[in-house]
Write an enzyme that holds these catalytic residues in place. Structure first.
Site, PDB file in Angstrom:
ATOM      1  CG  HIS A 144      -1.717   1.214   1.439  1.00  0.00           C
ATOM      2  ND1 HIS A 144      -3.019   1.343   1.014  1.00  0.00           N
ATOM      3  CD2 HIS A 144      -1.405   2.391   2.043  1.00  0.00           C
ATOM      4  CE1 HIS A 144      -3.475   2.536   1.343  1.00  0.00           C
ATOM      5  NE2 HIS A 144      -2.516   3.193   1.974  1.00  0.00           N
ATOM      6  CD  GLU A 145       1.935   3.391   3.718  1.00  0.00           C
ATOM      7  OE1 GLU A 145       2.120   4.476   3.129  1.00  0.00           O
ATOM      8  OE2 GLU A 145       0.970   3.193   4.476  1.00  0.00           O
ATOM      9  CG  HIS A 148       0.232   6.049  -0.580  1.00  0.00           C
ATOM     10  ND1 HIS A 148      -0.862   6.696  -1.101  1.00  0.00           N
ATOM     11  CD2 HIS A 148      -0.176   5.526   0.617  1.00  0.00           C
ATOM     12  CE1 HIS A 148      -1.895   6.573  -0.266  1.00  0.00           C
ATOM     13  NE2 HIS A 148      -1.497   5.870   0.769  1.00  0.00           N
ATOM     14  CD  GLU A 224      -4.728   6.476   2.213  1.00  0.00           C
ATOM     15  OE1 GLU A 224      -4.456   5.285   2.469  1.00  0.00           O
ATOM     16  OE2 GLU A 224      -3.862   7.369   2.104  1.00  0.00           O
TER      17      GLU A 224
END
Length: 289
Positions: A144-145, A148, A224
């Site tokens: 997930h990071e 980003h 997100e």
């Protein structure tokens, strides 16, 4: 660099639109007659909107390390640290970005990514995350990071914040001059803006600042969803990210410093101002994808 160029061009475009709009509506003639230099105000708003946001972006990595006490893993000291570095490297390669710095910080379950450039970013995870989640779930959070970073979310958020800052600075002062000019109709005083300008500008800075914060938070929530989907893509399946979100929903989220809240896993101060969607909505979006 493309996103930074977009950031600069967007700020110029915003100011051009504002100046053209005031010219078409004839507002500029009224404000100029009351002592407001529209071109100077546009330049001032551009510098404030652009300058503050870009400085914040460029300082994001050192400030993140300092505010969270994150320790960069230069040489892994444990098996967990080695695994974290290997996982970040694997996802960075899949995402086609440079290897980010990898860090670990003490605290309850959380993680964040930051940095001005996608090829020299920072990905950090907390000790609480490692202690309370399975490796597959931690891997999903790391994905997930990294998503980003690959999506350029840090620069995108800076762009949006800069545009909002420009609007707030420009409009609050335009409205301040308009109100002050109305209150001083018939007065022979030309000593510059009066109390009406100062009070109105302060009030509008606050009101428009709140509205800008709502817009920025909305964009943050959308990124997100994209990062969740990015993690699922990096892992090749979505269930690990769903499991990670479900577990996070049952954990006490780690508190990040206020300046870091939009970068981490956890959310904000309410629905409108929250930087992250509710866990349930994120899981539902993944299940429906």
């Amino acid at each position: 660099m493309k996103r930074i160029l977009l950031f600069v061009l967007t700020n110029f475009a915003v100011m051009a639109v504002l100046l053209i709009t005031t010219r078409i509506l004839g507002v500029d003639r009224f404000l100029t007659a009351n002592g407001l230099n529209m071109t100077a105000l546009a330049g001032f708003s551009l510098v404030i909107g652009f300058g503050g946001a870009i400085i914040s972006l460029l300082m994001s990595k050192p400030m993140a390390k300092f505010s969270t006490g994150a320790r960069v893993i230069n040489q892994p000291q444990t098996a967990d640290e080695a695994w974290i570095v290997q996982t970040v490297q694997k996802f960075a390669d899949k995402a086609g970005i440079g290897m980010p710095e990898v860090a670990i910080f003490e605290g309850a379950p959380n993680a964040f990514a930051t940095g001005a450039f996608k090829n020299s970013a920072l990905v950090a995870v907390s000790t609480g995350l490692l202690q309370n989640m399975t490796r597959e779930e931690v891997e999903a959070v790391i994905g997930h990071e990294v998503a980003h970073v690959a999506n350029g979310d840090m620069v995108t958020m800076t762009l949006i914040q800069g545009v909002m800052n420009t609007f707030v600075v420009f409009l609050s002062r335009v409205i301040g001059y308009a109100v002050d000019g109305f209150l001083r109709r018939g007065s022979d005083s030309n000593s510059g803006p009066g109390i009406g300008y100062m009070v109105t500008t302060i009030v509008m800075d606050i009101v428009l600042g709140f509205l800008a914060a709502i817009i920025v938070a909305w964009f943050s929530r959308q990124r997100e969803f994209r990062a969740d989907a990015g993690a699922a893509q990096l892992m090749g399946r979505k269930q690990p990210m769903i499991n990670a979100l479900a577990r996070l929903g049952g954990l006490t989220p780690g508190e990040l410093p206020k300046t870091m809240q939009a970068l981490g896993i956890t959310g904000g101060l309410g629905k409108l101002f929250s930087t992250h969607p509710p866990i349930e909505e994120r899981i539902a979006a993944l299940q429906a994808s």
